[in-house]
Design a protein around this motif. Structure first.
Motif: not given
Ligand code: CP
Length: 307
Positions: A45-51, A126-128, A251-255
């Protein structure tokens, strides 16, 4: 800690040690594995922050990152998640960070592979590591969790962040309240907190935690006009003015700017949204450290400062 799949895998003591190790890294502390550790980041799944923050954390710890992109891997030929992980194990990968749109994707892997699995988000499950970085942000602000009121507002039903945070915050002694559209509520989550109208909750919460509307999980039905949502359930300028002194916005973002939160509030004085992202790097370093220590057979309770 061989795997980190959900926050309930962690005791209060585990959480406390991870937060402490993360703060140690923030304060300039170092730690590195005793031998090479090979790790791959599998983002279905797409991600910026977590990846990106996992990758920064891995580089800071000196891990060997094996590039893996779902689109150019044999997943595109139909290889399953199970066979992908078994393949990576066979060629010498020690740990995998996985994000997947299937709830509890890890159930088909645990016990069938020796690779350590760190969950970077499973569907609505979950998103630990997000919860841990949120906890660190709250702890930096308030020092502890007992007696704090945390309002989690928005798309509760589809939010793995809400589920993980409700679990940890309640166990740490905070009061959790939920707000947002009733049709997006989740009865299971209400075991960890009550419903409160947004207009009263913003005035009394220490932490106003907004959630992204997860359009990708709504299908055709259930989408709301952005402006209607903002007025009914978003953090408007008028609601921010009524927040209590010293309270913060998360806010976990993306916003979705001007939907969950007014554009001008994303970077306002109360906002800790970008601080959360910075903390994510150090939390992920701390989680990786504990996982690798388990691989190395070293005592997880060892004081990091003695290293
Ligand atoms: N907060 C969060 O999980 O952002 P990403 O989907 O960009 O990883």
């Amino acid at each position: 800690m061989k795997h980190l799949l959900q926050t309930s895998d962690l005791t209060i003591n585990d959480i406390s040690q991870i937060l402490s190790d993360a703060q140690y890294f923030i304060d300039g502390g170092n730690w590195s594995p005793k031998k090479n550790v090979f790790i791959a980041n599998l983002f279905f799944e797409n991600s910026t922050r977590t990846k990106c923050s996992f990758e920064v954390a891995q580089r800071k710890l000196g891990l060997d990152i094996i590039p893996f992109e779902v689109g150019t891997s044999s997943v595109s030929k139909g290889e399953t998640l199970y066979d992908t992980v078994k393949t990576l194990e066979a060629i010498g990968i020690d740990a995998v960070v996985i994000r997947h749109n299937q709830d509890r994707y890890f159930d088909e892997l645990v016990g069938k592979s020796d690779v350590s699995i760190i969950n970077a988000g499973d569907g609505c499950g979950h998103h630990p590591t997000q919860s841990l970085l949120d906890l660190l942000t709250i702890k930096q602000e308030f020092g502890s969790f007992k007696g704090l009121k945390v309002a989690i507002i928005g798309d509760i039903r589809h939010s793995r962040v809400a589920r993980s945070n409700a679990d940890t915050l309640v166990r740490l002694g905070a009061e959790v309240v939920f707000s947002g559209p009733v049709e997006w509520f989740n009865d299971e989550l209400l075991e960890n907190g009550s419903y409160e109208d947004i207009d009263s909750t913003v005035e009394t919460a220490d932490v106003v935690m907004l959630l992204r509307i997860q359009h990708e999980r709504h299908g055709e039905k259930g989408t709301k006009a952005a402006d209607d949502y903002h007025q009914a359930f978003g953090l408007t300028i008028e609601r921010e003015r009524r927040m209590k002194s010293g309270s913060i916005i998360m806010h976990p973002a993306p916003v979705n700017r001007n939907v969950e939160i007014d554009d001008s509030l994303v970077e306002c004085k109360r906002s800790r949204i970008f601080k959360q992202m910075t903390n994510g790097v150090y939390i992920r370093m701390a989680v990786l450290k504990r996982t690798i220590e388990q691989m190395e057979g070293s005592g997880q309770n060892e004081d990091i400062n003695k290293k």
